[in-house]
Design an enzyme around this catalytic site. Sequence first.
Site, mmCIF file in Angstrom:
data_model
loop_
_atom_site.group_PDB
_atom_site.id
_atom_site.type_symbol
_atom_site.label_atom_id
_atom_site.label_comp_id
_atom_site.label_asym_id
_atom_site.label_seq_id
_atom_site.Cartn_x
_atom_site.Cartn_y
_atom_site.Cartn_z
ATOM 1 N N GLU A 157 0.808 -1.219 0.000
ATOM 2 C CA GLU A 157 0.000 0.000 0.000
ATOM 3 C C GLU A 157 0.844 1.273 0.000
ATOM 4 O OE1 GLU A 157 -4.061 -1.664 2.142
ATOM 5 O OE2 GLU A 157 -2.646 -0.492 3.349
ATOM 6 N N GLU A 314 -6.252 -8.109 -0.907
ATOM 7 C CA GLU A 314 -6.744 -8.082 0.473
ATOM 8 C C GLU A 314 -8.252 -7.868 0.478
ATOM 9 O OE1 GLU A 314 -5.025 -5.366 3.228
ATOM 10 O OE2 GLU A 314 -2.957 -5.834 2.686
#
Length: 687
Positions: A157, A314
């Site tokens: 991320e 995710e």
Amino acid sequence: MTVFPPISSKVPRMLHGADYNPEQWLEYPEVFEEDIRLMKLANCNVMSVGIFSWAMLEPKEGTFDFKWLDHVLDTFAENGLFAFLATPSGARPAWMSQKYPEVLRVEKNRVRNLHGVRHNHCYTSPIYREKIEVINTKLAERYGNHPAVIGWHISNEYGGDCHCTYCQNAFREWLQKRYTSLQELNHAWWTTFWSHTITDWSQVESPAPHGENFVHGMNLDWKRFVTDQTLDFFNHEVNALKKHSQDLPVTTNFMEAYEGLNYWKFKESVDVVSWDAYPTWHDERDESKLAAWFSLLHDLKRSIKNGQPFMLMESTPSATNWQEVSKLKKPGMHALSSIQAVAHGSDTVQYFQWRKSRGSSEKLHGAVVDHYGSENTRVFQEVSQLGGVLQKLDEVVGTSVQPETAILFDWENRWAINDAQGPRNSGMHYEEQIRRHYKPLWDEGIPVDIIDMECDLSSYKLVIAPMLYMLRAGAGEKIEAFVEAGGIFVTTYWSGIVDEHDLCFLGGFPGPLRKTLGIWSEEIDALYDHEKNQISLTDNNSLGLTGMYEAHELCELIHLEGAEAIAYYEQDFYQGRPAITENHFGNGTAYYAASRNQEPFYADFLLSIIRKHKIKRTIETELPYGVTAQKRCDGENEFIFLMNFTNQSQTLQLEKEMYIDLLDEKPVPESVVLPSYGYKILKRPQT
């Protein structure tokens, strides 16, 4: 129709797994043994490992410990499990921050951070780049040919920016490459405003709350620089890996519609797009609204690589711990949210996380394995059942879809709109307008690509571009050519206002789109929240629309320059002025909505265009509210995903042609019942 190769030739199937942190449990060896048993029981075949493991891999500078990771990966290989092996750059060890404080970020207030949290590092720091090259090289040398490793998960991320001296110098160098002279820079930033003319490159500073932050061209360039510098760091990570493992694909997990990075700039550097999706359908009474938004985000990730399947890296099988209200997924929600990703092009379903952490900030975040530590939980059983379903979708792997419709959701345009001052400083709500234009298509089961300004338009029949405020060089000409060749183009108020430097077009708005749209925009009126206007449709207009709609927030005052008005304002001093126009240009048609309107305007307007111009739906049947239909194709067969995002059972009638239920391989009756949060996956010959 292109069919893409699987993400890994080692596992030419749907991938199912999770983020796994075995280093958190080294003092409990029995936990790892139990995890292997549970992974197989949950029908999982892949784990992402090593994401935040730097302190365990290099506990002291220059001292490395790979024994625990050897054991993990060797055990995976022995048990038919695979891994995306991560680089650990998302969080550095404490010894590094202490010895080399320059690796820590400096915030926009020019204060350097202390050690802590994640992504608290400078992408420009020579020391940080040196250290990540060392650890990545060692990982690649040791595991680049490991039988369990099927790809590289680069960092985690990416996000944020740094304002340290290194980054200031890098920004100046970036600007010198973009602008050949200070004269060109000053013109692009319009620095004669407020006497801000720059006379030496050393005077350039990044935006600061206690310094310069009102020069919109500078703000845009800083955001571009942050994306380019992050991408440069990403490529720096990858280069160290590719020297020893060229055959392994690389990815990095994107975040929803994260504004801080222009993800389109990564399209050439990632081998496969991946992202982290955490739907919040239970956050509103209209659950389908947010379901449609997450469908849009899936479509975006598929579109970045021109239809190539992406990865759901995710998701949570139960609840998060960071949303304002972290609700559990009700029965059926987990499977539906996972199938939603697959329906829009994902070849994986993965979770954060496999096993709940015992301490720290994510100890209460959802996971496949709870602190209870057994398979005897509702969540584990649902994950296992979904894994069984995914095992039946081998035919879907590698397939994609080629939509006739695209929505232009451009990052740089978004930056410019959100930085603009006026006409509504309470918010221009660009993202909300993207949603409003997407949802009617989702409701009708119309496949959509989400594109940016640099994408080729020639494969589409319909392009929708709400609030195209900023037009980069060539974009207006591209749209003009698209319409002239027969394309259908839809845009709105607040379009064609500025160029890529955030400089207003001279000669009238909407700038380069003026000829294509056949209008001239003279003014825009910002309405107070309590103010409303009305627009009324003309009789016998070509779209077959009738009646009136309520306008709010923004009303543009336009003149016709060849376009035909199909709606007019009803109130205020611009009563009788055009509110919606249609312009026949070349072989195509361009539509312009000059006002922001309340529902059901967008559904009525867009669906009338779709009917008139015969845009294909996934299935030609009426879809109940909250039910959508999406498809993937392999050139011979279509795989139709029917999904019910409501808490009530829904029934729909299929066409007379025969469908096969892909999961039980039985013919599907014409009347199909979808339970609450239910789905069906059908197969039919491609039409």
